[in-house]
Write a protein that holds these residues in place. Sequence first.
Motif, PDB file in Angstrom:
ATOM      1  N   GLU A  52      24.068 -15.641   0.771  1.00 23.95           N
ATOM      2  CA  GLU A  52      23.784 -17.029   1.138  1.00 23.95           C
ATOM      3  C   GLU A  52      22.523 -17.136   1.994  1.00 23.95           C
ATOM      4  N   LYS A  53      22.377 -16.252   2.968  1.00 23.98           N
ATOM      5  CA  LYS A  53      21.189 -16.296   3.837  1.00 23.98           C
ATOM      6  C   LYS A  53      19.930 -15.985   3.016  1.00 23.98           C
ATOM      7  N   HIS A  54      20.045 -15.016   2.115  1.00 25.25           N
ATOM      8  CA  HIS A  54      18.902 -14.660   1.276  1.00 25.25           C
ATOM      9  C   HIS A  54      18.527 -15.820   0.356  1.00 25.25           C
ATOM     10  N   GLN A  55      19.520 -16.485  -0.216  1.00 21.94           N
ATOM     11  CA  GLN A  55      19.253 -17.650  -1.067  1.00 21.94           C
ATOM     12  C   GLN A  55      18.620 -18.771  -0.248  1.00 21.94           C
ATOM     13  N   SER A  56      19.069 -18.916   0.986  1.00 21.62           N
ATOM     14  CA  SER A  56      18.499 -19.927   1.875  1.00 21.62           C
ATOM     15  C   SER A  56      17.021 -19.643   2.146  1.00 21.62           C
ATOM     16  N   PHE A  57      16.672 -18.365   2.305  1.00 20.99           N
ATOM     17  CA  PHE A  57      15.271 -17.970   2.482  1.00 20.99           C
ATOM     18  C   PHE A  57      14.433 -18.493   1.316  1.00 20.99           C
ATOM     19  N   ILE A  58      14.929 -18.325   0.114  1.00 23.51           N
ATOM     20  CA  ILE A  58      14.202 -18.775  -1.082  1.00 23.51           C
ATOM     21  C   ILE A  58      14.176 -20.299  -1.152  1.00 23.51           C
ATOM     22  N   ASP A  59      15.327 -20.916  -0.920  1.00 27.01           N
ATOM     23  CA  ASP A  59      15.420 -22.380  -1.000  1.00 27.01           C
ATOM     24  C   ASP A  59      14.509 -23.080   0.013  1.00 27.01           C
ATOM     25  N   LEU A  60      14.267 -22.442   1.152  1.00 23.85           N
ATOM     26  CA  LEU A  60      13.416 -23.025   2.197  1.00 23.85           C
ATOM     27  C   LEU A  60      11.934 -22.735   1.984  1.00 23.85           C
ATOM     28  N   GLY A  61      11.599 -22.075   0.881  1.00 24.58           N
ATOM     29  CA  GLY A  61      10.191 -21.800   0.586  1.00 24.58           C
ATOM     30  C   GLY A  61       9.695 -20.484   1.154  1.00 24.58           C
ATOM     31  N   CYS A  62      10.605 -19.555   1.430  1.00 23.23           N
ATOM     32  CA  CYS A  62      10.265 -18.209   1.902  1.00 23.23           C
ATOM     33  C   CYS A  62       9.503 -18.229   3.229  1.00 23.23           C
ATOM     34  N   PRO A  63      10.090 -18.831   4.282  1.00 21.66           N
ATOM     35  CA  PRO A  63       9.397 -18.888   5.569  1.00 21.66           C
ATOM     36  C   PRO A  63       9.213 -17.507   6.181  1.00 21.66           C
ATOM     37  N   GLU A  64       8.036 -17.288   6.761  1.00 18.23           N
ATOM     38  CA  GLU A  64       7.692 -15.988   7.352  1.00 18.23           C
ATOM     39  C   GLU A  64       8.648 -15.555   8.452  1.00 18.23           C
ATOM     40  N   ASP A  65       9.136 -16.510   9.210  1.00 18.73           N
ATOM     41  CA  ASP A  65       9.908 -16.180  10.397  1.00 18.73           C
ATOM     42  C   ASP A  65      11.406 -16.028  10.152  1.00 18.73           C
ATOM     43  N   MET A  66      11.851 -16.128   8.919  1.00 17.70           N
ATOM     44  CA  MET A  66      13.276 -16.004   8.611  1.00 17.70           C
ATOM     45  C   MET A  66      13.614 -14.563   8.266  1.00 17.70           C
ATOM     46  N   ARG A  67      14.664 -14.046   8.843  1.00 11.97           N
ATOM     47  CA  ARG A  67      15.102 -12.675   8.585  1.00 11.97           C
ATOM     48  C   ARG A  67      16.518 -12.663   8.045  1.00 11.97           C
ATOM     49  N   VAL A  68      16.750 -11.756   7.098  1.00 11.82           N
ATOM     50  CA  VAL A  68      18.061 -11.535   6.503  1.00 11.82           C
ATOM     51  C   VAL A  68      18.424 -10.090   6.805  1.00 11.82           C
ATOM     52  N   CYS A  69      19.552  -9.899   7.482  1.00 11.35           N
ATOM     53  CA  CYS A  69      19.947  -8.559   7.913  1.00 11.35           C
ATOM     54  C   CYS A  69      20.780  -7.860   6.841  1.00 11.35           C
ATOM     55  N   ALA A  70      20.242  -6.792   6.300  1.00  7.19           N
ATOM     56  CA  ALA A  70      20.968  -5.937   5.352  1.00  7.19           C
ATOM     57  C   ALA A  70      21.735  -4.914   6.190  1.00  7.19           C
ATOM     58  N   ALA A  71      23.065  -5.080   6.252  1.00  2.93           N
ATOM     59  CA  ALA A  71      23.870  -4.267   7.161  1.00  2.93           C
ATOM     60  C   ALA A  71      24.639  -3.141   6.468  1.00  2.93           C
ATOM     61  N   THR A  72      25.045  -3.365   5.226  1.00  2.00           N
ATOM     62  CA  THR A  72      25.820  -2.338   4.528  1.00  2.00           C
ATOM     63  C   THR A  72      24.870  -1.464   3.706  1.00  2.00           C
ATOM     64  N   PRO A  73      25.313  -0.259   3.355  1.00  2.00           N
ATOM     65  CA  PRO A  73      24.453   0.578   2.507  1.00  2.00           C
ATOM     66  C   PRO A  73      24.081  -0.108   1.186  1.00  2.00           C
ATOM     67  N   GLU A  74      25.006  -0.882   0.624  1.00  2.00           N
ATOM     68  CA  GLU A  74      24.733  -1.590  -0.626  1.00  2.00           C
ATOM     69  C   GLU A  74      23.685  -2.691  -0.427  1.00  2.00           C
ATOM     70  N   GLU A  75      23.747  -3.372   0.710  1.00  2.00           N
ATOM     71  CA  GLU A  75      22.752  -4.405   1.014  1.00  2.00           C
ATOM     72  C   GLU A  75      21.376  -3.784   1.242  1.00  2.00           C
ATOM     73  N   ILE A  76      21.353  -2.646   1.876  1.00  2.00           N
ATOM     74  CA  ILE A  76      20.076  -1.949   2.095  1.00  2.00           C
ATOM     75  C   ILE A  76      19.469  -1.547   0.758  1.00  2.00           C
TER      76      ILE A  76
END
Length: 118
Positions: free
Chosen positions: A62-86
């Motif tokens: 959801e956070k990653h999709q939000s990054f795209i939906d908002l136009g890929c803002p430079e200051d937005m970070r999505v934390c990949a916490a699990t090995p699969e997310e990494i």
Amino acid sequence: MRTDLLHPLFVVALLWGWAVPALSQPAASDAWTRRKCDLYGAAWQAVLGGYDMTGIRTGFVEKHQSFIDLGCPEDMRVCAATPEEIRLADVMTILSMNEGMASTFVPFGCPDRERDRP
């Protein structure tokens, strides 16, 4: 003609010659930023259509999709916490670099974790 004014006027004219092209660059930069986000969004949709999402948290998606939906803002970070997310973050980074984007374009990072480092 006064020669004491000639030198400063030459400097101003020279600086103006460099400044005018620089002033027109944001429009090109904005177009490339939008294009990068479009390409990145298309890559994300392709990944969602065929990637094994086991181990990927809903909040991450959801956070990653939000990054795209908002136009890929430079200051937005999505934390990949699990090995699969990494691994998924690595895939998205490679896909973005294949399209000519810098690896700094992708939103992955964990600001809270980075702030807590000694």
